[in-house]
Scaffold this motif. Structure first.
Motif, PDB file in Angstrom:
ATOM      1  N   ALA A   9       2.713  26.406   7.756  1.00 48.95           N
ATOM      2  CA  ALA A   9       3.661  27.339   7.342  1.00 48.95           C
ATOM      3  C   ALA A   9       4.824  27.372   7.047  1.00 48.95           C
ATOM      4  CB  ALA A   9       3.322  28.180   8.682  1.00 48.95           C
ATOM      5  N   ILE A  10       5.232  26.063   8.182  1.00 49.53           N
ATOM      6  CA  ILE A  10       6.419  25.351   8.820  1.00 49.53           C
ATOM      7  C   ILE A  10       7.089  24.336   7.841  1.00 49.53           C
ATOM      8  CG2 ILE A  10       8.088  23.675   9.916  1.00 49.53           C
ATOM      9  CD1 ILE A  10       6.244  24.694  12.677  1.00 49.53           C
ATOM     10  N   LYS A  11       5.492  23.908   6.115  1.00 45.60           N
ATOM     11  CA  LYS A  11       6.008  23.018   5.156  1.00 45.60           C
ATOM     12  C   LYS A  11       6.273  24.371   4.414  1.00 45.60           C
ATOM     13  CE  LYS A  11       2.979  19.677   5.200  1.00 45.60           C
ATOM     14  NZ  LYS A  11       1.707  18.877   5.000  1.00 45.60           N
ATOM     15  N   TYR A  59      14.389  28.789  15.253  1.00 48.16           N
ATOM     16  CA  TYR A  59      14.772  27.160  14.303  1.00 48.16           C
ATOM     17  C   TYR A  59      15.814  27.373  13.472  1.00 48.16           C
ATOM     18  CZ  TYR A  59      16.048  22.670  13.589  1.00 48.16           C
ATOM     19  OH  TYR A  59      16.764  21.723  13.577  1.00 48.16           O
ATOM     20  N   VAL A  60      16.212  28.418  12.745  1.00 44.44           N
ATOM     21  CA  VAL A  60      16.737  28.639  11.834  1.00 44.44           C
ATOM     22  C   VAL A  60      18.248  29.272  12.130  1.00 44.44           C
ATOM     23  CG1 VAL A  60      16.954  29.960   9.564  1.00 44.44           C
ATOM     24  CG2 VAL A  60      15.154  28.269   9.693  1.00 44.44           C
ATOM     25  N   THR A  61      17.828  30.493  12.950  1.00 47.83           N
ATOM     26  CA  THR A  61      18.693  31.208  13.399  1.00 47.83           C
ATOM     27  C   THR A  61      19.644  30.709  14.492  1.00 47.83           C
ATOM     28  OG1 THR A  61      17.819  33.519  13.321  1.00 47.83           O
ATOM     29  CG2 THR A  61      19.571  33.159  15.012  1.00 47.83           C
ATOM     30  N   ARG A  62      19.011  29.285  14.936  1.00 46.92           N
ATOM     31  CA  ARG A  62      19.544  28.353  15.802  1.00 46.92           C
ATOM     32  C   ARG A  62      20.716  27.753  15.331  1.00 46.92           C
ATOM     33  NH1 ARG A  62      18.461  26.102  21.786  1.00 46.92           N
ATOM     34  NH2 ARG A  62      20.354  24.525  22.197  1.00 46.92           N
ATOM     35  N   THR A  63      19.893  27.096  14.580  1.00 43.51           N
ATOM     36  CA  THR A  63      20.638  26.398  13.901  1.00 43.51           C
ATOM     37  C   THR A  63      21.512  26.608  12.336  1.00 43.51           C
ATOM     38  OG1 THR A  63      18.515  24.705  13.166  1.00 43.51           O
ATOM     39  CG2 THR A  63      20.185  24.383  11.560  1.00 43.51           C
ATOM     40  N   SER A  64      21.248  28.240  12.241  1.00 45.31           N
ATOM     41  CA  SER A  64      22.594  28.540  12.076  1.00 45.31           C
ATOM     42  C   SER A  64      23.736  28.881  12.104  1.00 45.31           C
ATOM     43  CB  SER A  64      22.508  29.551  11.383  1.00 45.31           C
ATOM     44  OG  SER A  64      21.852  30.933  11.856  1.00 45.31           O
ATOM     45  N   LEU A  65      24.060  29.017  14.229  1.00 44.99           N
ATOM     46  CA  LEU A  65      25.040  29.463  15.010  1.00 44.99           C
ATOM     47  C   LEU A  65      25.523  27.651  15.371  1.00 44.99           C
ATOM     48  CD1 LEU A  65      22.644  31.663  17.370  1.00 44.99           C
ATOM     49  CD2 LEU A  65      24.692  32.201  15.442  1.00 44.99           C
ATOM     50  N   ASP A  66      24.474  26.382  15.281  1.00 41.89           N
ATOM     51  CA  ASP A  66      25.457  25.838  15.633  1.00 41.89           C
ATOM     52  C   ASP A  66      26.225  24.912  14.246  1.00 41.89           C
ATOM     53  OD1 ASP A  66      24.739  26.020  17.953  1.00 41.89           O
ATOM     54  OD2 ASP A  66      22.122  24.508  17.919  1.00 41.89           O
ATOM     55  N   ALA A  75      20.465  21.656   4.469  1.00 40.77           N
ATOM     56  CA  ALA A  75      19.988  19.938   4.618  1.00 40.77           C
ATOM     57  C   ALA A  75      20.145  19.594   6.687  1.00 40.77           C
ATOM     58  CB  ALA A  75      21.326  19.577   3.643  1.00 40.77           C
ATOM     59  N   ARG A  76      20.121  20.394   6.869  1.00 38.12           N
ATOM     60  CA  ARG A  76      19.747  20.062   8.172  1.00 38.12           C
ATOM     61  C   ARG A  76      18.122  20.645   8.722  1.00 38.12           C
ATOM     62  NH1 ARG A  76      21.457  19.701  13.840  1.00 38.12           N
ATOM     63  NH2 ARG A  76      22.910  17.806  12.423  1.00 38.12           N
ATOM     64  N   LEU A  77      17.606  21.627   8.054  1.00 35.28           N
ATOM     65  CA  LEU A  77      16.780  22.619   8.644  1.00 35.28           C
ATOM     66  C   LEU A  77      16.452  22.138   7.711  1.00 35.28           C
ATOM     67  CD1 LEU A  77      18.200  26.521   8.345  1.00 35.28           C
ATOM     68  CD2 LEU A  77      17.765  25.412   9.777  1.00 35.28           C
ATOM     69  N   ILE A  78      16.177  21.368   6.220  1.00 36.91           N
ATOM     70  CA  ILE A  78      15.524  21.046   4.998  1.00 36.91           C
ATOM     71  C   ILE A  78      14.961  19.567   5.350  1.00 36.91           C
ATOM     72  CG2 ILE A  78      15.166  19.658   2.597  1.00 36.91           C
ATOM     73  CD1 ILE A  78      16.719  21.631   1.765  1.00 36.91           C
ATOM     74  N   LYS A  79      15.763  18.731   6.407  1.00 35.28           N
ATOM     75  CA  LYS A  79      15.085  17.524   6.542  1.00 35.28           C
ATOM     76  C   LYS A  79      14.553  18.108   8.295  1.00 35.28           C
ATOM     77  CE  LYS A  79      17.257  13.350   9.229  1.00 35.28           C
ATOM     78  NZ  LYS A  79      17.340  13.190   9.840  1.00 35.28           N
ATOM     79  N   ARG A  80      14.525  19.128   8.831  1.00 37.00           N
ATOM     80  CA  ARG A  80      13.780  18.410  10.215  1.00 37.00           C
ATOM     81  C   ARG A  80      12.897  19.341   9.657  1.00 37.00           C
ATOM     82  NH1 ARG A  80      17.189  17.816  15.307  1.00 37.00           N
ATOM     83  NH2 ARG A  80      18.281  16.656  14.526  1.00 37.00           N
ATOM     84  N   GLY A  81      12.886  20.197   8.962  1.00 41.84           N
ATOM     85  CA  GLY A  81      11.239  20.970   8.773  1.00 41.84           C
ATOM     86  C   GLY A  81      10.248  19.737   8.204  1.00 41.84           C
ATOM     87  N   LYS A  82      11.037  18.944   6.894  1.00 45.04           N
ATOM     88  CA  LYS A  82       9.864  17.880   6.504  1.00 45.04           C
ATOM     89  C   LYS A  82       9.571  16.729   7.906  1.00 45.04           C
ATOM     90  CE  LYS A  82      11.708  18.225   1.940  1.00 45.04           C
ATOM     91  NZ  LYS A  82      12.308  17.026   0.756  1.00 45.04           N
TER      92      LYS A  82
END
Length: 99
Positions: A9-11, A59-66, A75-82
């Motif tokens: 699912a995360i992939k 994680y997406v919500t938190r990252t968007s706040l940071d 880019a961070r979301l893609i990198k961390r998801g992978k």
């Protein structure tokens, strides 16, 4: 299976981010929400699928706040998801090996 349901699912959700035409975080979150709904509809009884989707959505919500810059956040979301998918697969292999 080659991967756990939650990892798959995360992939899939990471792939949605990569392919999304969104120009804002709100648009990207809408794309992800739609994808999560579609994934959950494939197996309504899968707790691990729901958990993986929920974990990634938070994680997406938190990252968007940071990270307020959309491109950097994406880019961070893609990198961390992978990275998460890769480390999960590695851990799964190690667990299978040692048993």
């Amino acid at each position: 299976p080659d991967s756990a349901v939650a990892v798959a699912a995360i992939k899939a959700l990471t792939n949605v981010i990569e392919r999304s035409k969104a120009q804002t975080m709100m648009e990207l979150q809408m794309d992800l929400k739609f994808a999560v709904e579609r994934l959950k509809a494939t197996d309504k009884s899968s707790i691990s699928l729901a958990a993986g989707c929920e974990l990634f959505s938070r994680y997406v919500t938190r990252t968007s706040l940071d990270i307020t810059d959309f491109s950097a956040c994406r880019a961070r979301l893609i990198k961390r998801g992978k990275e998460f998918a890769t480390s999960s697969m590695d851990a799964r292999g190690r667990i299978a090996k040692f048993g």
